[in-house]
Design a protein around this motif. Structure first.
Motif, PDB file in Angstrom:
ATOM      1  N   CYS A 110      70.724 -10.064  49.748  1.00  0.00           N
ATOM      2  CA  CYS A 110      71.434  -8.782  49.831  1.00  0.00           C
ATOM      3  C   CYS A 110      72.350  -8.783  51.055  1.00  0.00           C
ATOM      4  CB  CYS A 110      70.434  -7.638  49.923  1.00  0.00           C
ATOM      5  SG  CYS A 110      71.181  -6.022  50.201  1.00  0.00           S
ATOM      6  N   GLU A 111      73.571  -8.280  50.898  1.00  0.00           N
ATOM      7  CA  GLU A 111      74.515  -8.201  52.013  1.00  0.00           C
ATOM      8  C   GLU A 111      74.062  -7.216  53.081  1.00  0.00           C
ATOM      9  OE1 GLU A 111      78.451  -7.328  50.695  1.00  0.00           O
ATOM     10  OE2 GLU A 111      78.523  -9.053  49.357  1.00  0.00           O
ATOM     11  N   CYS A 112      73.310  -6.209  52.690  1.00  0.00           N
ATOM     12  CA  CYS A 112      72.907  -5.159  53.628  1.00  0.00           C
ATOM     13  C   CYS A 112      71.638  -5.533  54.404  1.00  0.00           C
ATOM     14  CB  CYS A 112      72.699  -3.858  52.865  1.00  0.00           C
ATOM     15  SG  CYS A 112      72.240  -2.480  53.923  1.00  0.00           S
ATOM     16  N   CYS A 113      70.539  -5.792  53.677  1.00  0.00           N
ATOM     17  CA  CYS A 113      69.255  -6.031  54.355  1.00  0.00           C
ATOM     18  C   CYS A 113      69.003  -7.504  54.679  1.00  0.00           C
ATOM     19  CB  CYS A 113      68.096  -5.469  53.525  1.00  0.00           C
ATOM     20  SG  CYS A 113      67.855  -6.238  51.912  1.00  0.00           S
ATOM     21  N   TYR A 129      79.781  -2.779  40.687  1.00  0.00           N
ATOM     22  CA  TYR A 129      79.027  -2.734  41.932  1.00  0.00           C
ATOM     23  C   TYR A 129      77.677  -3.397  41.734  1.00  0.00           C
ATOM     24  CZ  TYR A 129      76.444   1.251  40.001  1.00  0.00           C
ATOM     25  OH  TYR A 129      75.665   2.061  39.219  1.00  0.00           O
ATOM     26  N   SER A 130      77.058  -3.715  42.847  1.00  0.00           N
ATOM     27  CA  SER A 130      75.733  -4.314  42.841  1.00  0.00           C
ATOM     28  C   SER A 130      74.823  -3.410  43.650  1.00  0.00           C
ATOM     29  CB  SER A 130      75.789  -5.700  43.472  1.00  0.00           C
ATOM     30  OG  SER A 130      74.497  -6.249  43.529  1.00  0.00           O
ATOM     31  N   ASP A 131      73.572  -3.304  43.222  1.00  0.00           N
ATOM     32  CA  ASP A 131      72.616  -2.558  44.032  1.00  0.00           C
ATOM     33  C   ASP A 131      71.354  -3.386  44.219  1.00  0.00           C
ATOM     34  OD1 ASP A 131      71.927  -2.150  41.369  1.00  0.00           O
ATOM     35  OD2 ASP A 131      71.071  -0.191  41.744  1.00  0.00           O
ATOM     36  N   CYS A 132      70.796  -3.273  45.414  1.00  0.00           N
ATOM     37  CA  CYS A 132      69.637  -4.055  45.831  1.00  0.00           C
ATOM     38  C   CYS A 132      68.358  -3.302  45.480  1.00  0.00           C
ATOM     39  CB  CYS A 132      69.713  -4.304  47.335  1.00  0.00           C
ATOM     40  SG  CYS A 132      68.280  -5.164  48.024  1.00  0.00           S
ATOM     41  N   ARG A 134      65.506  -3.892  46.829  1.00  0.00           N
ATOM     42  CA  ARG A 134      64.693  -3.766  48.041  1.00  0.00           C
ATOM     43  C   ARG A 134      65.137  -2.586  48.911  1.00  0.00           C
ATOM     44  NH1 ARG A 134      61.394  -7.110  51.494  1.00  0.00           N
ATOM     45  NH2 ARG A 134      61.379  -8.636  49.832  1.00  0.00           N
ATOM     46  N   CYS A 135      66.423  -2.549  49.279  1.00  0.00           N
ATOM     47  CA  CYS A 135      66.883  -1.499  50.207  1.00  0.00           C
ATOM     48  C   CYS A 135      67.607  -0.357  49.500  1.00  0.00           C
ATOM     49  CB  CYS A 135      67.780  -2.100  51.286  1.00  0.00           C
ATOM     50  SG  CYS A 135      69.373  -2.711  50.702  1.00  0.00           S
ATOM     51  N   GLY A 136      68.014  -0.551  48.240  1.00  0.00           N
ATOM     52  CA  GLY A 136      68.688   0.501  47.486  1.00  0.00           C
ATOM     53  C   GLY A 136      70.168   0.652  47.776  1.00  0.00           C
ATOM     54  N   LYS A 137      70.717  -0.177  48.647  1.00  0.00           N
ATOM     55  CA  LYS A 137      72.125  -0.090  49.008  1.00  0.00           C
ATOM     56  C   LYS A 137      73.003  -0.553  47.853  1.00  0.00           C
ATOM     57  CE  LYS A 137      75.717  -0.236  51.876  1.00  0.00           C
ATOM     58  NZ  LYS A 137      76.552   0.873  51.993  1.00  0.00           N
ATOM     59  N   LYS A 138      74.074   0.189  47.600  1.00  0.00           N
ATOM     60  CA  LYS A 138      75.056  -0.175  46.581  1.00  0.00           C
ATOM     61  C   LYS A 138      76.321  -0.622  47.294  1.00  0.00           C
ATOM     62  CE  LYS A 138      73.501   3.123  43.164  1.00  0.00           C
ATOM     63  NZ  LYS A 138      73.839   4.260  42.324  1.00  0.00           N
ATOM     64  N   TYR A 139      76.905  -1.710  46.810  1.00  0.00           N
ATOM     65  CA  TYR A 139      78.173  -2.131  47.372  1.00  0.00           C
ATOM     66  C   TYR A 139      79.093  -2.607  46.261  1.00  0.00           C
ATOM     67  CZ  TYR A 139      75.353  -6.400  47.606  1.00  0.00           C
ATOM     68  OH  TYR A 139      74.496  -7.423  47.326  1.00  0.00           O
TER      69      TYR A 139
END
Length: 86
Positions: free
Chosen positions: A20-23, A52-55, A57-62
Motif C-alpha cells: 500500500c502506498e499509504c501504510c 482508484y485503489s483502496d487498501c 488494511r488502512c482503508g485509504k483510497k488513492y
C-alpha cells in the motif's frame, strides 16, 4: 426513483496483494472503477470515469491512471491463472 440528477456506479475490477502506498504494508488492494452518469428518468450518458485503489488494511483510497488500473488487472489475472494451473 431519481427523476433528474446523477448516479454513481462503482465496480470492483480486481483484487491483489501488494504494498500500500499509504501504510507501506503488504495488504489486499481492491482496484475499482467509478462511473458518474447523468440521469433524467433513465441513465443517459457518462459524465466521468475514475479509477482508484483502496487498501483493506488502512482503508485509504488513492486514484489510479487508467493504464495503471489495466496493468494491475492484468497482473491479478495472471496470478489467478498461475494458481489454478499449478
Amino acid at each position: 426513483m431519481v427523476i433528474c440528477g446523477h448516479r454513481m456506479v462503482v465496480r470492483q475490477l480486481a483484487m491483489l496483494m501488494a504494498i500500500c502506498e499509504c501504510c507501506q504494508e503488504r495488504a489486499l488492494l481492491r482496484i475499482n472503477r467509478q462511473i458518474k452518469r447523468l440521469v433524467l428518468l433513465i441513465p443517459l450518458f457518462r459524465v466521468g470515469t475514475w479509477y482508484y485503489s483502496d487498501c483493506a488494511r488502512c482503508g485509504k483510497k488513492y486514484p489510479l491512471r487508467k493504464e495503471t488500473a489495466k496493468e494491475l488487472m492484468t497482473r491479478s489475472r495472471r496470478k489467478a491463472a498461475h494458481r489454478s494451473a499449478g
